[in-house]
Design a protein around this motif. Structure first.
Motif, PDB file in Angstrom:
ATOM      1  N   ALA A  94       0.832  -1.213   0.000  1.00  0.00           N
ATOM      2  CA  ALA A  94       0.000   0.000   0.000  1.00  0.00           C
ATOM      3  C   ALA A  94       0.863   1.259   0.000  1.00  0.00           C
ATOM      4  N   VAL A  95       1.947   1.242   0.773  1.00  0.00           N
ATOM      5  CA  VAL A  95       2.840   2.408   0.818  1.00  0.00           C
ATOM      6  C   VAL A  95       3.520   2.610  -0.526  1.00  0.00           C
ATOM      7  N   VAL A  96       3.991   1.512  -1.126  1.00  0.00           N
ATOM      8  CA  VAL A  96       4.686   1.614  -2.414  1.00  0.00           C
ATOM      9  C   VAL A  96       3.747   2.155  -3.483  1.00  0.00           C
ATOM     10  N   VAL A  97       2.491   1.701  -3.481  1.00  0.00           N
ATOM     11  CA  VAL A  97       1.522   2.190  -4.469  1.00  0.00           C
ATOM     12  C   VAL A  97       1.334   3.699  -4.351  1.00  0.00           C
ATOM     13  N   ARG A  98       1.370   4.229  -3.139  1.00  0.00           N
ATOM     14  CA  ARG A  98       1.125   5.655  -2.936  1.00  0.00           C
ATOM     15  C   ARG A  98       2.352   6.536  -3.177  1.00  0.00           C
ATOM     16  N   PHE A 146      -5.455   0.560  -2.774  1.00  0.00           N
ATOM     17  CA  PHE A 146      -4.859   0.218  -4.063  1.00  0.00           C
ATOM     18  C   PHE A 146      -5.625   0.780  -5.259  1.00  0.00           C
ATOM     19  N   GLY A 147      -6.739   1.469  -5.019  1.00  0.00           N
ATOM     20  CA  GLY A 147      -7.465   2.072  -6.125  1.00  0.00           C
ATOM     21  C   GLY A 147      -6.811   3.373  -6.583  1.00  0.00           C
ATOM     22  N   GLU A 148      -6.783   3.594  -7.880  1.00  0.00           N
ATOM     23  CA  GLU A 148      -6.170   4.813  -8.421  1.00  0.00           C
ATOM     24  C   GLU A 148      -7.048   6.039  -8.195  1.00  0.00           C
TER      25      GLU A 148
END
Length: 380
Positions: A94-98, A146-148
């Protein structure tokens, strides 16, 4: 290979079903891991997915509800290790996605996060007390993390919830099936114990009814004879004692008859009892021929063959069908689905000794698919 086949055939039906269930879970986890590895693009994400899959398999094996054998010690620490592993993977993803700018990295992180959610629904959520609430929270958190965008996040949450509920529901149904199998096995054991208890009660009741009345009459008449003797009426006292003697002889004869009836067995009664007992364990007994064809001198030993053979089927097979053949030259009892090799069974040894005493012979044929007891009344 032969040892593996022998080991498999020696397992009981419930143990085979439990082993099949565990293998099914393993295959499902491997399939999920394979799909996620195919979707991942970087080596680090592939390694993380494989590592999490191995921890999940260990956690599934550590669940006591899925243990193949009752003696297996459950490993609760594997469940804790899985929770920690999936939580860390989910949070890091989750952190990497953000924070990541590279689309390839964010896609890999999103794949890892969704993978952690699916594994949690498979191996953690079904065994939690508040499973459905927990799954809803995990699905919403997954969509938001995880949603854009908000709309994509809601759609992702709905998809994660639908997948999670399906996976968790399947796991719960599987555990419920295992419990049903355990209950049926327990009911089978209880039924056998009740039959033994009922037989003991029957014998105790018959013994009381047959002997108790005679002993009571003997006690009363003995007291009367003693009173008459003290009163000087020796003639009546002698008559009463004669009646006491008669009652004692009759009671002894009735006791012998009772014990003989308990120890000796009847062929027709044993065939009826075998059909009832095998029916209780889901095995259909087919009788070919008639008890009248068996020579009269061999009726008792034939009844012992039926009794021991039925016990052998219940204890050493998972038979669904059995065939009893009765004839003037001999008899046979065969069943399918035996458990492993014949081995040294005291019941068969004792049966062979009974048959030898009347000049009959016993042949045992055991294969992977069938077990046969064949008796010839006269040696040939």
């Amino acid at each position: 290979m032969s040892r593996l086949v022998t080991w498999w055939r020696a397992l009981s039906g419930p143990a085979k079903f439990r082993l099949y269930t565990r293998c099914t879970f393993h295959v499902a986890i491997v399939a999920v891991v394979g799909g996620m590895v195919a979707a991942a693009a970087s080596p680090w994400s592939m390694a993380v997915i494989v590592f999490a899959g191995l921890i999940t398999i260990a956690a599934v094996d550590g669940q006591p509800e899925l243990a193949t054998f009752p003696t297996v010690v459950s490993r609760r620490w594997t469940g804790t290790a899985l929770i920690v592993t999936l939580s860390v993977l989910w949070l890091v993803a989750a952190v990497v996605v953000r924070v990541a700018d590279d689309k390839a990295i964010t896609d890999d992180a999103r794949t890892v996060g969704l993978f952690a959610t699916v594994l949690a629904a498979l191996a953690i959520v079904p065994f939690h007390r508040y499973r459905w609430r927990l799954l809803l929270v995990i699905s919403l958190a997954t969509g938001l993390a995880f949603g854009e965008s908000l709309m994509v996040g809601l759609l992702l949450a709905v998809g994660a919830a639908a997948t999670g509920y399906l996976v968790a529901g399947t796991t719960l149904l599987t555990v419920w099936g295992l419990r049903v199998v355990d209950e049926l096995e327990h009911a089978k054991r209880v039924e056998a114990e009740l039959q033994v208890a009922e037989e003991r009660l029957r014998f105790a009741r018959d013994l009381h009814d047959v002997v108790g009345r005679g002993f009571s009459a003997i006690a009363v008449k003995s007291e009367l004879a003693a009173a008459l003797s003290r009163a000087g009426d020796t003639e009546r006292a002698t008559a009463e004692m004669d009646e006491v003697k008669t009652l004692a002889v009759e009671s002894m004869g009735q006791m012998r008859t009772l014990v003989r009836g308990y120890r000796n067995i009847d062929l027709r009664g044993e065939v009826a009892g075998a059909r009832s007992l095998l029916s209780a364990v889901r095995c259909r007994l087919v009788v070919e021929g008639d008890a009248a064809k068996v020579p009269q001198r061999n009726h008792e030993v034939a009844a012992w063959v039926v009794r021991e053979g039925t016990t052998n089927i219940v204890e050493h097979s998972s038979a669904t069908t059995a065939t009893l053949t009765l004839g003037a030259a001999g008899m046979s009892l065969r069943n399918n689905a035996p458990h492993g090799a014949t081995g040294e069974r005291s019941g068969l040894r004792g049966l062979a000794e009974r048959l030898a005493a009347v000049g009959a012979t016993l042949d045992v044929t055991a294969s992977a698919d069938e077990f046969i007891l064949e008796i010839h009344w006269e040696k040939t």
